[in-house]
Design a protein around this motif. Structure first.
Motif, PDB file in Angstrom:
ATOM      1  N   ARG A 133       0.830  -1.207   0.000  1.00 35.49           N
ATOM      2  CA  ARG A 133       0.000   0.000   0.000  1.00 35.49           C
ATOM      3  C   ARG A 133       0.860   1.250   0.000  1.00 35.49           C
ATOM      4  O   ARG A 133       0.544   2.229  -0.651  1.00 35.49           O
ATOM      5  CB  ARG A 133      -0.914  -0.005   1.224  1.00 35.49           C
ATOM      6  CG  ARG A 133      -1.613   1.305   1.458  1.00 35.49           C
ATOM      7  CD  ARG A 133      -2.655   1.185   2.510  1.00 35.49           C
ATOM      8  NE  ARG A 133      -3.903   0.729   1.987  1.00 35.49           N
ATOM      9  CZ  ARG A 133      -4.765   1.494   1.322  1.00 35.49           C
ATOM     10  NH1 ARG A 133      -4.502   2.738   1.094  1.00 35.49           N
ATOM     11  NH2 ARG A 133      -5.882   0.999   0.873  1.00 35.49           N
ATOM     12  N   SER A 158      -2.362   3.656   6.699  1.00 42.51           N
ATOM     13  CA  SER A 158      -2.680   4.211   5.384  1.00 42.51           C
ATOM     14  C   SER A 158      -4.047   3.721   4.910  1.00 42.51           C
ATOM     15  O   SER A 158      -4.871   4.503   4.427  1.00 42.51           O
ATOM     16  CB  SER A 158      -1.583   3.814   4.384  1.00 42.51           C
ATOM     17  OG  SER A 158      -1.888   4.285   3.103  1.00 42.51           O
ATOM     18  N   ASP A 212       2.268  12.112   1.391  1.00 41.28           N
ATOM     19  CA  ASP A 212       2.310  10.678   1.655  1.00 41.28           C
ATOM     20  C   ASP A 212       3.572  10.048   1.085  1.00 41.28           C
ATOM     21  O   ASP A 212       4.201   9.211   1.717  1.00 41.28           O
ATOM     22  CB  ASP A 212       1.078   9.981   1.078  1.00 41.28           C
ATOM     23  CG  ASP A 212      -0.165  10.191   1.927  1.00 41.28           C
ATOM     24  OD1 ASP A 212      -0.025  10.627   3.082  1.00 41.28           O
ATOM     25  OD2 ASP A 212      -1.266   9.912   1.427  1.00 41.28           O
ATOM     26  N   ASP A 244      -7.697   5.814   4.410  1.00 39.60           N
ATOM     27  CA  ASP A 244      -8.456   5.761   3.154  1.00 39.60           C
ATOM     28  C   ASP A 244      -9.834   5.131   3.331  1.00 39.60           C
ATOM     29  O   ASP A 244     -10.564   4.955   2.361  1.00 39.60           O
ATOM     30  CB  ASP A 244      -7.681   4.968   2.091  1.00 39.60           C
ATOM     31  CG  ASP A 244      -6.442   5.697   1.606  1.00 39.60           C
ATOM     32  OD1 ASP A 244      -6.347   6.928   1.823  1.00 39.60           O
ATOM     33  OD2 ASP A 244      -5.563   5.041   1.008  1.00 39.60           O
ATOM     34  N   ASN A 288       0.792   5.443  -2.743  1.00 33.89           N
ATOM     35  CA  ASN A 288       0.388   6.785  -2.314  1.00 33.89           C
ATOM     36  C   ASN A 288       0.408   7.766  -3.483  1.00 33.89           C
ATOM     37  O   ASN A 288       1.319   7.771  -4.296  1.00 33.89           O
ATOM     38  CB  ASN A 288       1.303   7.294  -1.202  1.00 33.89           C
ATOM     39  CG  ASN A 288       1.107   6.505   0.065  1.00 33.89           C
ATOM     40  OD1 ASN A 288       0.034   5.973   0.304  1.00 33.89           O
ATOM     41  ND2 ASN A 288       2.139   6.434   0.881  1.00 33.89           N
ATOM     42  N   ASP A 289      -0.613   8.626  -3.500  1.00 32.00           N
ATOM     43  CA  ASP A 289      -0.769   9.545  -4.616  1.00 32.00           C
ATOM     44  C   ASP A 289      -0.206  10.932  -4.352  1.00 32.00           C
ATOM     45  O   ASP A 289       0.302  11.570  -5.257  1.00 32.00           O
ATOM     46  CB  ASP A 289      -2.264   9.704  -4.962  1.00 32.00           C
ATOM     47  CG  ASP A 289      -2.885   8.414  -5.456  1.00 32.00           C
ATOM     48  OD1 ASP A 289      -2.124   7.501  -5.830  1.00 32.00           O
ATOM     49  OD2 ASP A 289      -4.121   8.327  -5.456  1.00 32.00           O
ATOM     50  N   GLU A 318     -10.396   2.058   4.145  1.00 33.72           N
ATOM     51  CA  GLU A 318     -10.317   0.639   3.782  1.00 33.72           C
ATOM     52  C   GLU A 318     -10.103  -0.172   5.057  1.00 33.72           C
ATOM     53  O   GLU A 318      -9.014  -0.661   5.341  1.00 33.72           O
ATOM     54  CB  GLU A 318      -9.169   0.414   2.785  1.00 33.72           C
ATOM     55  CG  GLU A 318      -9.309   1.173   1.489  1.00 33.72           C
ATOM     56  CD  GLU A 318     -10.461   0.669   0.638  1.00 33.72           C
ATOM     57  OE1 GLU A 318     -10.865  -0.495   0.805  1.00 33.72           O
ATOM     58  OE2 GLU A 318     -10.967   1.450  -0.188  1.00 33.72           O
TER      59      GLU A 318
END
Length: 173
Positions: A3, A44, A12, A48, A7-8, A50
């Motif tokens: 993950r 992370s 991050d 998000d 990161n975008d 998740e």
């Protein structure tokens, strides 16, 4: 792909690069480093939304991590997920376990109090005043513990304790 490599945004990515560098130079064993990677990926995923993925990562981090202090934060984060999903009993179990490992984890003490307060209010709404008083009493106990550790925090709880007469502590600021 882990993950942390997905990161975008710049912050991050920067954090991930710095964490990876620190991870390589930290004077700790391989198992602890692995646990940290799972913990970081869990955080992370949790950020998000998740939650299932976050819990999987936290469970693996918990399996690997040997340090009680670090384990307490993993359990605390798992408790956050359970609480946000309305699984209050599971959340309480995680928070209790976290506090057992780290008695100064005031965030967990506060969250225990929040759940008991919520349950106490629900019991009052249902007309069960005996259960309500017992639960609100537990909430007060845990808020007092949290406030003793962090007297400048939990102002709303401090006000509730004072206005309901549940605490005579003079640690309020």
């Amino acid at each position: 792909m882990p993950r942390t490599q997905k990161n975008d945004n710049f912050i991050d990515k920067s954090f991930t690069v710095m964490a990876d560098i620190l991870l390589k130079i930290m004077p700790t064993n391989k198992r602890s480093k692995e646990a940290f990677v799972y913990y970081r990926d869990g955080m992370s995923a949790q950020a998000d939304g998740e939650y299932a993925e976050a819990l999987e990562n936290y469970e693996e981090a918990l399996r690997l991590e040997e340090n009680d202090y670090d384990r307490s934060y993993i359990l605390y984060n798992m408790g956050l997920i359970y609480a946000s999903n309305g699984e209050h009993e599971r959340a309480l179990n995680q928070y209790f376990e976290a506090v057992e490992l780290n008695p100064r984890l005031c965030q967990a003490l506060n969250n225990i109090a929040v759940i008991y307060h919520y349950q106490g209010e629900k019991a009052a709404d249902a007309g069960d005043m005996t259960a309500s008083e017992a639960l609100l009493g537990k909430a007060a106990e845990y808020w007092i513990q949290a406030i003793k550790i962090a007297p400048n925090n939990y102002i709303e709880a401090q006000n509730w304790l004072k206005t309901t007469g549940r605490s005579q502590l003079d640690i309020y600021f």
